[in-house]
Write a protein that holds these residues in place. Structure first.
Motif, PDB file in Angstrom:
ATOM      1  N   ASP A 128      -6.994  -0.929   8.263  1.00  0.00           N
ATOM      2  CA  ASP A 128      -6.923  -0.863   9.724  1.00  0.00           C
ATOM      3  C   ASP A 128      -7.629  -2.067  10.357  1.00  0.00           C
ATOM      4  O   ASP A 128      -7.728  -2.161  11.567  1.00  0.00           O
TER       5      ASP A 128
ATOM      6  N   CYS B  85     -10.773  -2.972  10.596  1.00  0.00           N
ATOM      7  CA  CYS B  85     -11.872  -2.590  11.494  1.00  0.00           C
ATOM      8  C   CYS B  85     -13.121  -3.427  11.283  1.00  0.00           C
ATOM      9  O   CYS B  85     -13.983  -3.474  12.151  1.00  0.00           O
TER      10      CYS B  85
ATOM     11  N   THR C  95     -15.624  -3.018   9.060  1.00  0.00           N
ATOM     12  CA  THR C  95     -16.835  -2.378   8.544  1.00  0.00           C
ATOM     13  C   THR C  95     -17.283  -3.042   7.239  1.00  0.00           C
ATOM     14  O   THR C  95     -18.473  -3.287   7.024  1.00  0.00           O
TER      15      THR C  95
ATOM     16  N   GLU D  25      -6.781 -10.718  12.645  1.00  0.00           N
ATOM     17  CA  GLU D  25      -6.219  -9.614  13.417  1.00  0.00           C
ATOM     18  C   GLU D  25      -5.617  -8.542  12.509  1.00  0.00           C
ATOM     19  O   GLU D  25      -5.902  -7.362  12.656  1.00  0.00           O
TER      20      GLU D  25
ATOM     21  N   PRO E 197     -14.038   3.504   5.800  1.00  0.00           N
ATOM     22  CA  PRO E 197     -13.798   4.879   6.261  1.00  0.00           C
ATOM     23  C   PRO E 197     -12.475   5.457   5.766  1.00  0.00           C
ATOM     24  O   PRO E 197     -12.276   6.666   5.824  1.00  0.00           O
TER      25      PRO E 197
ATOM     26  N   LYS F 108     -10.332 -12.927  19.060  1.00  0.00           N
ATOM     27  CA  LYS F 108      -9.522 -13.119  17.846  1.00  0.00           C
ATOM     28  C   LYS F 108      -8.213 -12.324  17.878  1.00  0.00           C
ATOM     29  O   LYS F 108      -7.208 -12.748  17.336  1.00  0.00           O
ATOM     30  N   ASP F 109      -8.232 -11.153  18.505  1.00  0.00           N
ATOM     31  CA  ASP F 109      -7.010 -10.352  18.562  1.00  0.00           C
ATOM     32  C   ASP F 109      -6.093 -10.864  19.670  1.00  0.00           C
ATOM     33  O   ASP F 109      -6.494 -11.650  20.511  1.00  0.00           O
ATOM     34  N   ARG F 110      -4.883 -10.359  19.673  1.00  0.00           N
ATOM     35  CA  ARG F 110      -3.958 -10.846  20.696  1.00  0.00           C
ATOM     36  C   ARG F 110      -4.214 -10.190  22.045  1.00  0.00           C
ATOM     37  O   ARG F 110      -3.710 -10.652  23.064  1.00  0.00           O
ATOM     38  N   ASP F 111      -4.995  -9.123  22.057  1.00  0.00           N
ATOM     39  CA  ASP F 111      -5.277  -8.390  23.290  1.00  0.00           C
ATOM     40  C   ASP F 111      -6.764  -8.357  23.576  1.00  0.00           C
ATOM     41  O   ASP F 111      -7.567  -8.226  22.657  1.00  0.00           O
TER      42      ASP F 111
ATOM     43  N   ARG G 266     -11.892   0.554  19.245  1.00  0.00           N
ATOM     44  CA  ARG G 266     -12.687   1.142  18.156  1.00  0.00           C
ATOM     45  C   ARG G 266     -13.959   1.694  18.764  1.00  0.00           C
ATOM     46  O   ARG G 266     -15.039   1.135  18.617  1.00  0.00           O
TER      47      ARG G 266
ATOM     48  N   LYS H 172      -5.951 -14.375  20.595  1.00  0.00           N
ATOM     49  CA  LYS H 172      -5.357 -14.903  19.354  1.00  0.00           C
ATOM     50  C   LYS H 172      -6.098 -16.179  18.933  1.00  0.00           C
ATOM     51  O   LYS H 172      -5.501 -17.132  18.421  1.00  0.00           O
TER      52      LYS H 172
ATOM     53  N   TYR I 116      -9.109 -17.235  16.661  1.00  0.00           N
ATOM     54  CA  TYR I 116      -9.980 -16.747  15.587  1.00  0.00           C
ATOM     55  C   TYR I 116     -10.980 -17.827  15.189  1.00  0.00           C
ATOM     56  O   TYR I 116     -10.617 -18.859  14.619  1.00  0.00           O
TER      57      TYR I 116
ATOM     58  N   GLN J 291      -8.879 -21.030  15.106  1.00  0.00           N
ATOM     59  CA  GLN J 291      -7.430 -21.106  14.958  1.00  0.00           C
ATOM     60  C   GLN J 291      -6.802 -20.374  16.127  1.00  0.00           C
ATOM     61  O   GLN J 291      -7.075 -19.201  16.345  1.00  0.00           O
TER      62      GLN J 291
ATOM     63  N   ALA K  66      -5.119   6.419  15.791  1.00  0.00           N
ATOM     64  CA  ALA K  66      -6.107   6.615  14.735  1.00  0.00           C
ATOM     65  C   ALA K  66      -6.779   5.279  14.463  1.00  0.00           C
ATOM     66  O   ALA K  66      -6.092   4.274  14.274  1.00  0.00           O
ATOM     67  N   VAL K  67      -8.098   5.264  14.494  1.00  0.00           N
ATOM     68  CA  VAL K  67      -8.807   4.019  14.189  1.00  0.00           C
ATOM     69  C   VAL K  67      -9.978   4.265  13.248  1.00  0.00           C
ATOM     70  O   VAL K  67     -10.665   5.280  13.338  1.00  0.00           O
TER      71      VAL K  67
ATOM     72  N   GLY L  91     -13.663   2.476  11.892  1.00  0.00           N
ATOM     73  CA  GLY L  91     -14.635   1.586  12.523  1.00  0.00           C
ATOM     74  C   GLY L  91     -16.016   1.713  11.928  1.00  0.00           C
ATOM     75  O   GLY L  91     -16.403   2.782  11.468  1.00  0.00           O
TER      76      GLY L  91
END
Lengths: 63, 391
Positions: free
Chosen positions: A10, A12, A14, A28, A49, B34-37, B43, B116, B118, B135, B251-252, B254
């Motif tokens: 996922d 995450c 951790t 990502e 997890p 780093k993420d696109r959003d 999380r 985006k 990183y 990047q 579902a995440v 973390g």
């Protein structure tokens, strides 16, 4: 040797947080173990997890 | 000349506030996410105290999913203790919208934002952090800056790149898993915490309402216990038992930092804030407001350092000093509490809860919990209540 199970992660982070030698690279939606740096302490395996990482015998991977 | 005055790595609440403060002070600022959003994936269990938030902004009903009046603690054998929150209001946020609002605020103050993006290395010369390599959509780029602020979350790699020791100890790490579910009947003004060695060894399980019929249900397992159990398995079992009709919409996984603030949170040209600096409440794991507090301090200290021209660790020394004075000192105490909570047995917990349960509701307030808890050792319920009440 730490192995990343397919299609399970996922992303995450951790495992990255607990890695004592910074041997996990995570973007990502991309995770890689840097095997040259990894010391096989298995902390990442325990802390995940959702059971993405597993410890494998070095011999198996050398085959 | 540098490309920017301040580069903030990470566009969560801590990073957005740091960028806002920096831009507001007239500094050329950019957030690299780093993420696109911004604000996704979420999380987070999404709870904060409204009094903490008010130091930063007015509450916008658009990003509030539920308003909380009570905290309910459940002992391992199932006794429930309901308490008024000793703060004004607890809020369950829509983090995605909340983070967007914070990034928008930073942008309107003048900060640039790139998603985006990183960061995979720091530019360091003469023992001074002078920028980042990153990047952008996979394309290698570099930016120089006078100050870099690491707000890169639990992974905390920016600090490591600068030589700071950021690796979390196993005993300070919550292995977490959470689902956002529909088709559940939960009270919309109560947050529930479940304790017990079977449910969540050395950690806890939470149910936070997220609007009619919706809830965030998650749990964290802490420390050595993670060797034998899996957060996801424990939560799946709880859901099957208690909410068999729940539909999982998100579902995440973390990691939850339950540590003391890092010994060193700044070095020449660099400051670390939020989860990256281990600034979350070590008992509850809540870290939104504390991260925002650190972001504000870091943005202000960056402005002052750039004004005086001293970008060394010494020039940034107001940052750790102010953090520890405003929050860090209290959280160091919370960290000791956090460690003692993990040793409480199911029996001890059950006994305390039973005793409290027999009190009439009007007598059941936080002070009574304190008295009951003080009779037992450790004074677990008080510590838990206090910590969670302040999220």
């Amino acid at each position: 040797m730490i192995h990343v199970k397919d299609n399970k992660c996922d992303f995450c982070g951790t495992c990255v947080a607990v890695c004592p030698v910074d041997a996990i690279e995570l973007r990502e939606a991309d995770i890689r173990i840097i095997h040259e740096t990894c010391i096989d302490c298995d902390i990442c395996v325990w802390v995940c997890p959702i059971d993405v990482l597993e410890s494998q015998d070095a011999q198996v991977s050398n085959d | 000349m540098t490309d920017f005055d301040v580069i903030v790595v990470g566009g969560g609440p801590a990073g957005c506030i740091a960028a806002y403060e920096s831009a507001k002070a007239g500094l050329k600022t950019i957030i690299l996410e780093k993420d696109r959003d911004i604000g996704y994936p979420v999380r987070c269990a999404e709870a904060i105290g409204e009094d903490g938030l008010r130091k930063f902004m007015e509450t916008d009903p658009q990003w509030v999913a539920a308003t909380i009046k009570y905290a309910q603690l459940h002992s391992p054998e199932g006794t429930a203790i309901r308490l008024d929150l000793p703060i004004e209001n607890g809020l369950i946020l829509h983090r995605r919208l909340f983070d967007f609002a914070l990034a928008q605020r930073a942008a309107e103050a003048g900060s640039e934002v790139q998603t985006k993006a990183y960061v995979d290395g720091l530019i360091i010369s003469d023992d001074q952090v002078k920028g980042v390599n990153y990047q952008y959509f996979g394309e290698k780029r570099s930016l120089t800056a006078k100050i870099v602020i690491g707000a890169d979350g639990v992974e905390s790699r920016v600090g490591r790149m600068a030589g700071l020791r950021t690796a979390l100890k196993l005993s300070d790490t919550g292995s977490g898993y959470q689902v956002s579910v529909a088709n559940v009947d939960v009270e919309q003004d109560v947050i529930d915490f479940y304790f017990g060695s079977k449910l969540a060894p050395s950690g806890y399980l939470w149910i936070f309402p997220k609007g009619e019929g919706m809830a965030n249900i998650g749990l964290g397992v802490v420390g050595k216990g993670v060797k034998d159990v899996l957060a996801k398995d424990l939560l799946d079992k709880f859901l099957a038992d208690r909410f068999p009709k729940a539909a999982v919409l998100t579902a995440v996984a973390g990691g939850i930092p339950l540590a003391k603030t890092l010994k060193k949170i700044s070095t020449n040209g660099l400051m670390l804030i939020g989860d990256a600096a281990r600034m979350a409440n070590p008992v509850s794991g809540g870290g939104i407001i504390s991260g925002m507090v650190a972001g504000r301090i870091a943005g202000q200290v960056a402005a002052e350092a750039i004004r005086t021209g001293d970008l060394s660790e010494k020039g940034l020394k107001a940052f750790p000093a102010r953090w520890h004075k405003e929050v860090g000192r209290d959280y160091a105490i919370a960290h000791r509490i956090s460690n003692s909570i993990r040793d409480v047995t199911d029996d001890q917990f059950n006994k305390m809860a039973r005793e409290l349960k027999d009190l009439p509701p009007e007598k059941l307030h936080i002070r009574k919990v304190f008295a009951t808890a003080a009779k037992h050792k450790p004074k677990i319920l008080l510590d838990i209540t206090r910590a969670f009440a302040h999220l």
